[in-house]
Design a protein around this motif. Structure first.
Motif, PDB file in Angstrom:
ATOM      1  N   SER A  12       0.817  -1.213   0.000  1.00  0.00           N
ATOM      2  CA  SER A  12       0.000   0.000   0.000  1.00  0.00           C
ATOM      3  C   SER A  12       0.853   1.265   0.000  1.00  0.00           C
ATOM      4  O   SER A  12       0.343   2.358  -0.275  1.00  0.00           O
ATOM      5  CB  SER A  12      -0.918   0.007   1.234  1.00  0.00           C
ATOM      6  N   ILE A  13       2.154   1.131   0.301  1.00  0.00           N
ATOM      7  CA  ILE A  13       3.059   2.275   0.244  1.00  0.00           C
ATOM      8  C   ILE A  13       3.994   2.173  -0.954  1.00  0.00           C
ATOM      9  O   ILE A  13       4.117   3.117  -1.752  1.00  0.00           O
ATOM     10  CB  ILE A  13       3.869   2.411   1.553  1.00  0.00           C
ATOM     11  N   THR A  21       4.063   3.705  -8.715  1.00  0.00           N
ATOM     12  CA  THR A  21       3.098   4.216  -9.684  1.00  0.00           C
ATOM     13  C   THR A  21       3.344   5.690  -9.980  1.00  0.00           C
ATOM     14  O   THR A  21       3.237   6.136 -11.131  1.00  0.00           O
ATOM     15  CB  THR A  21       1.668   4.025  -9.158  1.00  0.00           C
ATOM     16  N   TYR A  22       3.698   6.463  -8.947  1.00  0.00           N
ATOM     17  CA  TYR A  22       4.025   7.869  -9.162  1.00  0.00           C
ATOM     18  C   TYR A  22       5.224   8.002 -10.092  1.00  0.00           C
ATOM     19  O   TYR A  22       5.294   8.951 -10.898  1.00  0.00           O
ATOM     20  CB  TYR A  22       4.327   8.556  -7.831  1.00  0.00           C
ATOM     21  N   ALA A  53      12.679   7.329  -2.738  1.00  0.00           N
ATOM     22  CA  ALA A  53      11.663   7.530  -1.708  1.00  0.00           C
ATOM     23  C   ALA A  53      11.130   6.194  -1.212  1.00  0.00           C
ATOM     24  O   ALA A  53      10.975   5.979  -0.004  1.00  0.00           O
ATOM     25  CB  ALA A  53      10.525   8.395  -2.259  1.00  0.00           C
ATOM     26  N   SER A  54      10.856   5.281  -2.147  1.00  0.00           N
ATOM     27  CA  SER A  54      10.358   3.966  -1.773  1.00  0.00           C
ATOM     28  C   SER A  54      11.392   3.176  -0.993  1.00  0.00           C
ATOM     29  O   SER A  54      11.100   2.613   0.076  1.00  0.00           O
ATOM     30  CB  SER A  54       9.946   3.191  -3.033  1.00  0.00           C
ATOM     31  N   ASN A  55      12.617   3.140  -1.506  1.00  0.00           N
ATOM     32  CA  ASN A  55      13.648   2.363  -0.836  1.00  0.00           C
ATOM     33  C   ASN A  55      14.025   2.968   0.513  1.00  0.00           C
ATOM     34  O   ASN A  55      14.269   2.243   1.480  1.00  0.00           O
ATOM     35  CB  ASN A  55      14.877   2.256  -1.734  1.00  0.00           C
ATOM     36  N   SER A  56      14.073   4.294   0.595  1.00  0.00           N
ATOM     37  CA  SER A  56      14.427   4.933   1.861  1.00  0.00           C
ATOM     38  C   SER A  56      13.363   4.691   2.916  1.00  0.00           C
ATOM     39  O   SER A  56      13.682   4.548   4.110  1.00  0.00           O
ATOM     40  CB  SER A  56      14.619   6.442   1.648  1.00  0.00           C
ATOM     41  N   TRP A  57      12.105   4.647   2.502  1.00  0.00           N
ATOM     42  CA  TRP A  57      11.049   4.339   3.475  1.00  0.00           C
ATOM     43  C   TRP A  57      11.252   2.959   4.088  1.00  0.00           C
ATOM     44  O   TRP A  57      10.970   2.745   5.270  1.00  0.00           O
ATOM     45  CB  TRP A  57       9.673   4.416   2.811  1.00  0.00           C
ATOM     46  N   ILE A  59       7.118   9.936   2.067  1.00  0.00           N
ATOM     47  CA  ILE A  59       8.071  10.271   1.004  1.00  0.00           C
ATOM     48  C   ILE A  59       9.337  10.885   1.585  1.00  0.00           C
ATOM     49  O   ILE A  59      10.453  10.446   1.303  1.00  0.00           O
ATOM     50  CB  ILE A  59       7.422  11.214  -0.014  1.00  0.00           C
ATOM     51  N   PHE A  60       9.166  11.908   2.424  1.00  0.00           N
ATOM     52  CA  PHE A  60      10.326  12.614   2.977  1.00  0.00           C
ATOM     53  C   PHE A  60      10.681  12.035   4.345  1.00  0.00           C
ATOM     54  O   PHE A  60      10.705  12.736   5.356  1.00  0.00           O
ATOM     55  CB  PHE A  60      10.028  14.104   3.053  1.00  0.00           C
TER      56      PHE A  60
END
Length: 521
Positions: free
Chosen positions: A147-148, A154-155, A203-207, A230-231
């Motif tokens: 879900s994240i 997709t973005y 952003a995805s990997n850092s999350w 994201i941040f």
């Protein structure tokens, strides 16, 4: 749960439970096995022999899934790294040509646009495989965090891919079909698209490293604050570190290509400009990368202290002693010590805490099942740092030779620049190994263990698919690498402004340079 087992060449249904617990969607295994057995038949490898061989090394489906993803992502990351750097480099080259109308800039633009086209195509193909692996090999992760990670990827498609797809054709084939201003705009949009792609992927990997902005409901992550998602805390540092690494890798790649031609007497103005720009980039960007890496390390110490302890091979803190910096050693996970350590007293505290008395967390401060595997990250980190030092040395040596008017004539330095060509890409691979292995045993740090994220595949299925990937990747991308090398060795050529006519059949048509015709001359 009924699963499929393979004995020889027969499929047998059994009620035996899979070795790895799995709760989630079931994926059929038969097509994967059939494809892999067909691949093995083509290269005449017996599946029973393969299975016995893998068992000898103690590899089960869990580790094979990790190796498979590491193999595919290692192949893939090389292409985006070059693409990110070359796209911006092409924008600079075209901008310089528009400003000065010097034909050397135009010649360099057309030369590197062909290499960019080949690299871009291979990057897209290799990237698609990893997206499928999230569902086939890591369905537990997709179920927990999809879900994240799903929306973030997709973005990337809705922004970066659409932007690149909209302007790539104009950039590669529109030189004589649109005005100079519009073509330059298209090149800039493609460059912007590569940066935006980096933004969303990081952003995805850092999350996954520093998760925030979510709640967990019914065993699944639910985002509640997308700005925090994201941040997240590690995102700004990792975005800067990766983007600069891509620019630096591309500069070394360009510089090595120019050095190769200079060593062979191809001392044209275009080659000299290419080499000079690469050396300026190394001089300016390599020290900046070192400073960004220091900030990233401080951030990692705050949020993932176990990773820092594993990187340093640091096991315990004697009372009142500052942390030393280990230059060399062999971390031993069983004996919980680093053998043959060569250390500089207190330097570890100075680098990691910017003080001479503070201590860095040690591996023994963490439970054994939450410690990263130090022998890998200890050396991967040192490979990355060592190559970074060489990059700084390359830039400084280039500056010294430039002032002595020997930049294009010093053969030892040209050989140095040539051998440093792949250094940026190797450093990127070493950095990603440090980052991802250092996160273990977590796939989402502190929330989901890697062992709980893997799909319920058998050892044979994973071993066959891994071998199939190895054969296909080495064959397909080996051809692509060879073609890029041929383009590079040909060098920049003066181009007829009206040479590109007709409708291109495919994006890689931009790389067509009538190589065979040139060889026949």
């Amino acid at each position: 749960m009924r699963t499929v087992m393979v004995t020889g060449s027969r499929f047998v249904w059994t009620n035996q439970q899979p070795a790895i617990p799995f709760t989630g969607n079931c994926y059929t295994k038969i097509p994967c096995i059939c494809f892999c057995k067909f691949t093995l038949a083509l290269i005449n490898i017996d599946t029973t022999t393969l299975t016995l061989g893998l068992c000898m090394f103690g590899l089960d489906a869990f580790y094979l899934a990790r190796i498979q993803f590491a193999f595919t992502v290692s192949f893939h990351i090389i292409f985006p790294a070059i693409t990110i750097g070359l796209a911006s480099y092409l924008a600079v080259l075209e901008g310089l040509w528009l400003k000065t109308r010097n034909p050397d800039w135009r010649t360099l633009y057309h030369f590197w646009s062909k290499i960019f086209a080949v690299n871009f195509g291979m990057g897209v193909v290799s990237g698609l495989v990893m997206a499928y692996q999230f569902g086939t090999n890591w369905s537990g992760f997709s179920q927990f965090a999809g879900s994240i990670t799903g929306p973030l990827l997709t973005y990337e498609v809705l922004t970066a891919f659409f932007l690149e797809a909209g302007f790539l054709g104009v950039m590669l084939f529109g030189w004589n079909k649109v005005g100079p201003g519009l073509h330059f705009f298209a090149t800039c949009m493609v460059a912007l698209g590569t940066i935006m792609s980096t933004f969303w992927i990081l952003a995805s990997n850092s999350w996954m490293h520093t998760p925030q902005g979510f709640i967990v409901e019914n065993g699944q992550v639910v985002p509640v604050d997308w700005f925090k998602v994201i941040f997240n805390p590690s995102f700004p540092y990792r975005l800067m570190h990766m983007t600069i690494a891509a620019f630096l890798s591309s500069a070394l790649f360009v510089g090595a290509s120019a050095a190769w031609h200079l060593l062979r007497g191809n001392n044209t103005p275009a080659i000299r400009k290419m080499f000079s720009m690469a050396m300026w980039m190394a001089l300016v960007v390599a020290p900046i990368q070192a400073m960004v890496g220091d900030m990233h390390g401080l951030n990692t110490l705050e949020h993932q202290p176990a990773k820092i302890a594993a990187i340093e091979g640091h096991w315990e803190n004697p009372p009142g002693e500052a942390t030393p910096l280990l230059l060399f050693g062999l971390p031993d996970m069983e004996q919980e010590r680093t053998r043959y350590a060569v250390a500089i007293p207190a330097l570890g505290s100075l680098i990691l805490t910017h003080s001479l008395d503070k201590q860095v967390p040690a591996l023994k401060d963490f439970p054994k099942d939450q410690r990263p595997y130090s022998p890998i990250v200890f050396w991967s980190f040192r490979i990355m740092v060592g190559l970074g030092v060489l990059m700084i040395a390359l830039g400084v040596a280039a500056l010294w030779l430039r002032f002595r008017d020997r930049l294009y004539q010093s053969r030892p330095f040209l050989h140095f620049a040539l051998w440093m060509g792949p250094a940026g890409l190797i450093a990127i691979l070493a950095g990603w190994v440090t980052t991802e292995v250092g996160r273990q045993p977590w796939v989402v740090y502190g929330l989901l263990r890697t062992a709980d994220a893997v799909s319920a595949h058998g050892d044979l299925q994973m071993s066959l698919s891994l071998l199939a990937f190895f054969v296909v990747y080495c064959s397909v991308f080996g051809v692509g690498y060879s073609y890029m090398v041929r383009l590079i060795t040909k060098g920049p050529q003066e181009r007829d402004e009206h040479a590109t006519q007709g409708t291109p059949a495919r994006p890689l048509s931009a790389a067509g340079e009538h190589l065979q015709a040139d060889e026949d001359k």
